[in-house]
Design an enzyme around this catalytic site. Structure first.
Site: not given
Length: 296
Positions: A47, A110, A136, A141, A165, A207
């Site tokens: 990202t 999405y 992740y 997001r 993560k 991270i």
């Protein structure tokens, strides 16, 4: 399978020049800065790297430069994810992973899959490679959360799913994972601002975005926390409280690119639809850097 990705990992930015092209000279300079300041691993082409705005050719060259520079000195984790399971598996089967030590794969975005769909997606990814896979979770997001029971199910069922993560910000959920996970599965913070409290709970590293600019300082906090010296680590955490907020107020990686530019490491350039941080934000970041006497 043991997890190589512990301690301070850097979510590496992609430098651009004034013409909007990838600045490979600045990339090498940034890598030298990271390596000389003792980071534990790199997380590339994810990202913070603005990867959706990079061409296939640019991604390959960036990856090749990083692998050459690192030369096996620290592990390299590379982003490889999406919301089309078959396409992700195809990429894993066909892409060049020479010099790469593991895959970071984001929760499908999405199309909002169910927890069973998330499980089957990551199971297919894990079965398509012998490399370690780091999940992740970033619901802010992608629009869907990987629940603790799904994470734990993947950790138990897929030998090469070695870590997650976690950027949900849900402390109850993260604590549930840490409490009930297999011994060889790790939780990494996906949010600089909560890295310290998560490490007091049992997370094994981060991270990091801020680590692009402050690898030495932030890395010291991470290592102190890992050693159980929470009092000393907390002092460093508190030094950066305002920076944590400023780095994300105009979106990521706008804040950290402004900071790196202030430090003379890269140009303050992003690719649309992302734009640089506001002038007021940049001024506040510069003032804090000056106050903390941070030098490149």
């Amino acid at each position: 399978m043991n997890n190589k990705f512990k301690g301070l990992g850097i979510a590496l930015v992609t430098p651009f020049d004034k013409n909007g092209e990838v600045d490979y000279v600045a990339l090498r300079r940034l890598l030298d800065y990271q390596l000389s300041n003792g980071v534990d691993f790199l997380c590339i082409l994810a990202t913070t790297a603005e990867t959706p705005c990079l061409t296939k050719e640019e991604k390959q060259k960036i990856k090749d430069i990083i692998v050459e520079k690192v030369n096996g000195s620290i592990p390299v984790l590379m982003g490889c994810g999406g919301n089309n399971t078959a396409a992700v598996v195809e990429e894993i089967n066909t892409a060049d992973f020479t010099g790469i030590d593991g895959i970071l794969s984001v929760c499908p975005y999405y199309n909002k899959p169910s927890q069973e769909g998330i499980y089957q997606h990551f199971k297919a990814i894990a079965q398509s490679t012998s490399m370690p896979v780091v999940l992740y979770n970033v619901p802010g997001r992608v629009g869907v959360n990987i629940k603790a029971e799904t994470t734990l199910r993947l950790a138990r069922d897929c030998e090469n799913v070695v870590a997650i993560k976690e950027a949900s910000g849900n402390f109850t959920q993260i604590d549930d994972i840490i409490k009930n996970k297999p011994k060889d599965f790790d939780v990494l913070s996906g949010d600089d601002g909560i890295t310290f409290p998560l490490m007091t709970m049992g997370a094994t590293g981060v991270i990091s975005v801020i680590g692009n600019a402050l690898p030495k300082e932030f890395g010291r906090m991470v290592r102190l926390a890992a050693q159980g010296d929470f009092s000393s680590a907390l002092q460093i955490h508190h030094k950066f409280t305002e920076l944590f907020k400023l780095l994300f107020v105009d979106g990521n990686p706008a804040g950290v690119k402004a900071m790196l530019n202030n430090m003379g490491i890269i140009q303050n350039e992003l690719r649309l639809p992302l734009v640089p941080a506001k002038i007021t934000t940049m001024s506040e970041i510069a003032a804090i850097i000056k106050e903390l006497n941070i030098k490149c």
